[in-house]
Design a protein around this motif. Structure first.
Motif, PDB file in Angstrom:
ATOM      1  N   ILE A 126     -11.573 -12.675   6.415  1.00 44.09           N
ATOM      2  CA  ILE A 126     -10.744 -12.682   7.622  1.00 44.09           C
ATOM      3  C   ILE A 126     -11.276 -11.663   8.627  1.00 44.09           C
ATOM      4  N   VAL A 146      -7.413  -4.492  10.325  1.00 40.07           N
ATOM      5  CA  VAL A 146      -8.335  -4.699  11.452  1.00 40.07           C
ATOM      6  C   VAL A 146      -8.242  -6.094  12.067  1.00 40.07           C
ATOM      7  N   PRO A 147      -8.224  -7.168  11.288  1.00 41.24           N
ATOM      8  CA  PRO A 147      -8.135  -8.500  11.901  1.00 41.24           C
ATOM      9  C   PRO A 147      -6.883  -8.653  12.757  1.00 41.24           C
ATOM     10  N   ALA A 188     -11.507   2.815   0.954  1.00 44.67           N
ATOM     11  CA  ALA A 188     -10.106   2.687   0.539  1.00 44.67           C
ATOM     12  C   ALA A 188     -10.020   2.588  -0.988  1.00 44.67           C
ATOM     13  N   ILE A 239      -5.710   5.360   5.212  1.00 44.72           N
ATOM     14  CA  ILE A 239      -7.041   5.005   4.723  1.00 44.72           C
ATOM     15  C   ILE A 239      -7.040   3.617   4.091  1.00 44.72           C
ATOM     16  N   LEU A 240      -5.935   3.268   3.434  1.00 45.46           N
ATOM     17  CA  LEU A 240      -5.855   1.952   2.815  1.00 45.46           C
ATOM     18  C   LEU A 240      -5.520   0.895   3.853  1.00 45.46           C
ATOM     19  N   PHE A 272     -15.344   0.806   5.123  1.00 50.10           N
ATOM     20  CA  PHE A 272     -14.028   1.440   5.027  1.00 50.10           C
ATOM     21  C   PHE A 272     -13.170   0.831   3.930  1.00 50.10           C
ATOM     22  N   ILE A 273     -13.350  -0.458   3.683  1.00 51.77           N
ATOM     23  CA  ILE A 273     -12.596  -1.075   2.595  1.00 51.77           C
ATOM     24  C   ILE A 273     -13.066  -0.514   1.256  1.00 51.77           C
ATOM     25  N   SER A 312      -6.173 -19.723  19.286  1.00 53.22           N
ATOM     26  CA  SER A 312      -7.025 -19.320  18.158  1.00 53.22           C
ATOM     27  C   SER A 312      -6.607 -17.963  17.616  1.00 53.22           C
ATOM     28  N   TRP A 313      -6.262 -17.035  18.501  1.00 51.44           N
ATOM     29  CA  TRP A 313      -5.836 -15.716  18.020  1.00 51.44           C
ATOM     30  C   TRP A 313      -4.550 -15.825  17.210  1.00 51.44           C
ATOM     31  N   VAL A 345     -16.442  -2.160   8.701  1.00 50.71           N
ATOM     32  CA  VAL A 345     -15.105  -2.354   8.137  1.00 50.71           C
ATOM     33  C   VAL A 345     -15.203  -2.492   6.613  1.00 50.71           C
ATOM     34  N   LEU A 357      -5.002 -17.264  13.785  1.00 51.60           N
ATOM     35  CA  LEU A 357      -5.574 -16.301  12.840  1.00 51.60           C
ATOM     36  C   LEU A 357      -4.509 -15.326  12.362  1.00 51.60           C
ATOM     37  N   ASP A 397      -9.301  -9.820   2.327  1.00 52.77           N
ATOM     38  CA  ASP A 397      -9.381  -9.440   3.734  1.00 52.77           C
ATOM     39  C   ASP A 397     -10.773  -9.649   4.314  1.00 52.77           C
ATOM     40  N   ASN A 436      -6.541  -8.895  21.604  1.00 52.91           N
ATOM     41  CA  ASN A 436      -7.110  -9.945  22.430  1.00 52.91           C
ATOM     42  C   ASN A 436      -6.041 -10.911  22.950  1.00 52.91           C
ATOM     43  N   PRO A 447      -8.073  -0.206   7.598  1.00 50.15           N
ATOM     44  CA  PRO A 447      -9.197  -1.154   7.514  1.00 50.15           C
ATOM     45  C   PRO A 447      -8.717  -2.574   7.252  1.00 50.15           C
ATOM     46  N   VAL A 448      -7.730  -2.708   6.388  1.00 51.96           N
ATOM     47  CA  VAL A 448      -7.286  -4.042   6.007  1.00 51.96           C
ATOM     48  C   VAL A 448      -6.612  -4.734   7.176  1.00 51.96           C
ATOM     49  N   VAL A 508      -1.359 -15.545   4.173  1.00 54.62           N
ATOM     50  CA  VAL A 508      -2.202 -15.115   3.057  1.00 54.62           C
ATOM     51  C   VAL A 508      -1.724 -13.801   2.480  1.00 54.62           C
ATOM     52  N   PHE A 509      -1.425 -12.847   3.350  1.00 53.70           N
ATOM     53  CA  PHE A 509      -1.148 -11.515   2.819  1.00 53.70           C
ATOM     54  C   PHE A 509       0.272 -11.310   2.360  1.00 53.70           C
ATOM     55  N   PHE A 562       0.822  -1.208   0.000  1.00 53.15           N
ATOM     56  CA  PHE A 562       0.000   0.000   0.000  1.00 53.15           C
ATOM     57  C   PHE A 562       0.854   1.254   0.000  1.00 53.15           C
ATOM     58  N   SER A 602     -12.546 -12.677  12.289  1.00 59.17           N
ATOM     59  CA  SER A 602     -11.928 -12.160  13.516  1.00 59.17           C
ATOM     60  C   SER A 602     -12.939 -11.393  14.357  1.00 59.17           C
ATOM     61  N   TYR A 623      -3.309 -14.914   8.593  1.00 56.67           N
ATOM     62  CA  TYR A 623      -3.289 -13.593   7.963  1.00 56.67           C
ATOM     63  C   TYR A 623      -1.932 -13.332   7.322  1.00 56.67           C
ATOM     64  N   ILE A 651      -7.468  -6.766  16.028  1.00 60.18           N
ATOM     65  CA  ILE A 651      -8.382  -7.492  16.912  1.00 60.18           C
ATOM     66  C   ILE A 651      -7.660  -8.659  17.575  1.00 60.18           C
TER      67      ILE A 651
END
Lengths: 46, 223, 228
Positions: free
Chosen positions: C158, B173-174, C127, B166-167, C123-124, B197-198, C120, B201, C155, B181, B170-171, B208-209, B150, C162, B205, B177
């Protein structure tokens, strides 16, 4: 039954949004049609 | 030049540049510490409130600091004309991605390594536990993966750095979170099983990313 | 009367019919739900709107991948058309969700899994629209927004996962109780059908408009070449 106001509001929002967007699209299309015709006649004259 | 050497050349270039100017690490570090302090003012003397949001404060700090360091990293390239130069040299865009991602990762980790003890000190919480360090590391990989892609895009837009949050946010967020936690659980003394579990994830993530950003980077930046 | 015109007319008729059927089902056929009363009927428009928002992102995702592979401007016009519609529908989902929340649970906003995930998603979408707005040059704009779309799409599941995980850890009693009885299911299905048809119709129209915009730009360039 007093919650009818909320029910109405929700449906009204969706209707307004959809209808509003369709109007926007129609306006865009009208303007573009005008532009295309004008440009095409201009080009043909040249 | 084989792949490994190309990538390390890019990482080394960023490292050298940073060691000479110390632009990124200092400014972002001060910002991170300021954010921590300001949160303290925001929550006043209410210590119970602070303790319950503690992990949140930590990760908000890391997220914002992360955005800053990602921004600086690519803005430098753009300003010095390096960006175009990099794409011209026969390094291959995929190596550029990996190189920049690794150097961003290193910068963010350095900032986190310094921020964590300060946080521990200010909030009276032991965040130097093994669990939290693992969580931080894993989540930062995700930040770097998406952030590098980005950031490369953002720097080529009209408003440059302003677009990145801004980009990015949001992406991510997982990650936020899960990290909040998991950190919260770790601070409360939960065992690895509960964090499982956290962490799974976060790892998912990351995998994948990293792959997705790597693949997209090449195609998106091909003029 | 060319093929596209006929397609649109057929779609329009089908959409109108399904919406009339949907409205009948919502207001006359389906019985009132016990716990929430009449307000619960919002559900029958609320859910399809979410479905459209997600469907739209699928469209953006596919067109983005196709653009990066084929580099044809047509795919980009599909993407931006879907993005506009998807963004508007996501906003509508949030607004109607809020309108539903007030009578149902007493608050204008709740951090329930559905609304939070939708926020969310919103917001995506922002974006995507932002990167488009601030990038110059057609090709660059398309390439960059494709990148954002692809990452954003991957995303979404996911994010939903989450948020659900987070919310099950800190549950609040704000879930839709009970399952769906057959009449409710039928009503919902017709509504989803109606909205999907509407969506296809608007999408086709928007794509054609975007292509006309490109055509206008080409004509302008042609005109300048002729004059110069």
């Amino acid at each position: 039954m007093d919650n009818l106001g909320y029910l109405f509001a929700a449906f009204a929002v969706i209707w307004a949004v959809v209808f509003g967007y369709i109007l926007v699209l129609m306006n865009r299309q009208k303007k573009l049609k005008r532009d295309i015709e004008k440009l095409e006649t201009d080009i043909r004259q040249n | 030049m084989n792949y490994f050497r190309k990538v390390s050349a890019i990482v080394w270039k960023d490292a050298l540049s940073e060691m000479r100017t110390r632009e990124i690490v200092f400014s972002v570090l001060v910002f991170a510490l300021l954010v921590l302090v300001i949160f303290n003012f925001a929550f006043g003397a209410d210590e119970t409130a602070m303790n319950s949001i503690a992990p949140g404060i930590l990760w908000v700090t890391f997220a914002f600091a992360g955005v800053l360091s990602l921004n600086r990293s690519f803005v430098q390239e753009k300003e010095n004309g390096c960006f175009e130069a990099l794409t011209l040299c026969p390094v291959g865009r995929d190596a550029i991605y990996v190189g920049k991602m690794l150097s961003s990762l290193v910068f963010m980790i350095i900032i986190e390594i310094i921020t964590l003890p300060v946080y521990s000190f200010l909030f009276n919480l032991n965040v130097l536990s093994f669990e939290i360090i693992i969580i931080t590391l894993l989540a930062t990989i995700g930040f770097a993966a998406v952030g590098t892609l980005f950031s490369a895009l953002a720097v080529n837009t009209r408003v440059r750095e302003m677009v990145l949050p801004i980009l990015f946010l949001p992406v991510v967020v997982p990650l936020l979170i899960c990290a909040v936690n998991a950190s919260g659980d770790a601070l409360a003394g939960e065992s690895w099983g509960d964090l499982f579990s956290w962490l799974m994830l976060i790892i998912a993530y990351d995998v994948v990313f990293v792959v997705a950003s790597y693949l997209v980077f090449e195609h998106a930046l091909e003029e | 009367m060319n093929k596209s015109h006929i397609t649109k007319m057929v779609l329009l008729v089908l959409t109108t019919i399904s919406f009339m059927a949907a409205l009948y089902l919502i207001f006359f056929y389906v019985p009132t739900e016990l716990s929430m009363g009449v307000v619960q009927r919002i559900f029958y428009f609320h859910v399809p709107v979410a479905w459209i928002a997600l469907l739209s992102y699928v469209v953006i995702f596919v067109s983005s991948i196709m653009y990066l592979r084929k580099r044809s401007k047509t795919w980009d016009t599909v993407a931006i058309a879907a993005a506009e519609i998807g963004f508007i529908f996501t906003t509508a989902f949030l607004v109607t969700g809020s309108i539903w929340a007030k009578p149902a649970w007493g608050v204008w906003w709740t951090w329930s899994p559905r609304l939070t995930s939708a926020l969310v998603l919103w917001f995506i979408y922002v974006a995507y629209l932002t990167i488009r707005a601030y990038t110059q040059g057609d090709d660059r704009k398309a390439r960059f927004s494709s990148a954002v779309a692809i990452i954003g799409f991957i995303d979404i599941p996911i994010v939903i996962l989450s948020i659900s995980l987070w919310r099950t850890q800190h549950p609040s009693a704000l879930i839709f109780e009970g399952g769906l009885t057959p009449p409710m299911l039928l009503t919902l299905q017709i509504c989803i059908l109606a909205f999907t048809l509407l969506y296809v119709l608007i999408l086709i129209q928007s794509i054609q408009i975007n292509r006309s915009i490109l055509k206008v730009r080409d004509l302008r360039r042609l005109k300048e070449m002729n004059e110069g």
